[in-house]
Design an enzyme around this catalytic site. Structure first.
Site, mmCIF file in Angstrom:
data_model
loop_
_atom_site.group_PDB
_atom_site.id
_atom_site.type_symbol
_atom_site.label_atom_id
_atom_site.label_comp_id
_atom_site.label_asym_id
_atom_site.label_seq_id
_atom_site.Cartn_x
_atom_site.Cartn_y
_atom_site.Cartn_z
ATOM 1 N N ASN A 1 0.833 -1.200 0.000
ATOM 2 C CA ASN A 1 0.000 0.000 0.000
ATOM 3 C C ASN A 1 0.866 1.248 0.000
ATOM 4 O O ASN A 1 0.345 2.361 0.053
ATOM 5 C CB ASN A 1 -0.923 0.018 1.230
ATOM 6 C CG ASN A 1 -2.102 -0.916 1.045
ATOM 7 O OD1 ASN A 1 -2.723 -0.924 -0.005
ATOM 8 N ND2 ASN A 1 -2.396 -1.708 2.062
ATOM 9 N N LYS B 1 6.623 3.233 -3.041
ATOM 10 C CA LYS B 1 7.190 1.998 -3.588
ATOM 11 C C LYS B 1 6.516 1.614 -4.900
ATOM 12 O O LYS B 1 7.181 1.205 -5.847
ATOM 13 C CB LYS B 1 6.997 0.844 -2.595
ATOM 14 C CG LYS B 1 8.030 0.714 -1.524
ATOM 15 C CD LYS B 1 7.774 -0.597 -0.803
ATOM 16 C CE LYS B 1 8.581 -0.727 0.455
ATOM 17 N NZ LYS B 1 8.286 -2.008 1.135
ATOM 18 N N ASP C 1 10.221 -6.756 0.773
ATOM 19 C CA ASP C 1 10.486 -6.222 2.104
ATOM 20 C C ASP C 1 11.899 -5.672 2.038
ATOM 21 O O ASP C 1 12.765 -6.215 1.334
ATOM 22 C CB ASP C 1 10.351 -7.276 3.203
ATOM 23 C CG ASP C 1 10.184 -6.625 4.575
ATOM 24 O OD1 ASP C 1 9.459 -5.612 4.674
ATOM 25 O OD2 ASP C 1 10.780 -7.117 5.543
ATOM 26 N N GLY D 1 11.703 7.095 3.661
ATOM 27 C CA GLY D 1 12.402 6.241 4.626
ATOM 28 C C GLY D 1 13.702 6.873 5.089
ATOM 29 O O GLY D 1 13.748 8.039 5.461
#
Length: 191
Positions: free
Chosen positions: A8, A12, A68, A149
């Site tokens: 979501n 990304k 991930d 991030g």
């Protein structure tokens, strides 16, 4: 080819779609009606990618891939690693995470770190893993406004700018996610 990308995170999704050829169309979780939070309870980056891909394939029946990513800092024994998104707490605030990391590194001279992305592809009943790693270092303050991030505090080896100072195209050409997605694209183009 249509693949669900089990994320979501709009940053990304945008980043990965920009790396894929026109022959691969990404469907978001929202597009398939998946609105629940997918559990990320594994203790490794690989494990979380597999958990997310399996969740979508098993519950919704789609070919999909999940990624991930973790930042691994040598002087902190690989922290924050699998806990990168929630390093400073469940609120998953990037600024808080960077502040905590910089605080934990304030007395350390070793600033070596790497970003690691693992992509798990579930395709027609088979599972494939692709890994991208970019080595670099953590600087002492946040610089740049691009990316997301930990990008404002990470400089890749051989570069003088943080990931947050690079354009999306520059970052994607060298990043951990870019390297893993390239492997995914190369694999899919041979099908």
């Amino acid at each position: 080819m249509k693949l669900v990308f089990a994320s979501n995170n709009q940053n990304k999704i945008k980043e990965i779609q920009s790396l894929l050829p026109d022959t691969i169309q990404i469907l978001s979780l929202e597009a398939i009606g998946c609105h629940e939070e997918i559990p990320e309870t594994a203790n490794t980056i690989e494990g979380n990618a597999i958990l997310k891909a399996n969740y979508v394939s098993e519950k919704y029946g789609y070919n999909c891939f999940a990624d991930d990513t973790g930042l691994e800092v040598e002087a902190l024994n690989g922290e924050p690693g699998v806990f990168s998104a929630r390093y400073a707490g469940e609120q998953k605030d990037a600024s808080d995470n960077m502040d905590k990391l910089l605080d934990n590194l304030k007395d350390k001279t070793n600033r070596k770190a790497n970003f690691k992305t693992v992509i798990c592809l579930n395709l027609n009943g088979e599972q494939y893993l692709f890994t991208g790693i970019i080595n670099g270092k953590i600087i002492t303050k946040k610089i740049g406004t691009n990316g997301f991030g930990y990008d404002p505090i990470f400089i890749a080896d051989g570069y003088t700018k943080t990931f947050a100072e690079l354009t999306l195209q520059e970052k994607s050409a060298i990043s951990h996610r870019g390297l893993a997605v390239k492997q995914l694209v190369d694999f899919c183009s041979k099908l």
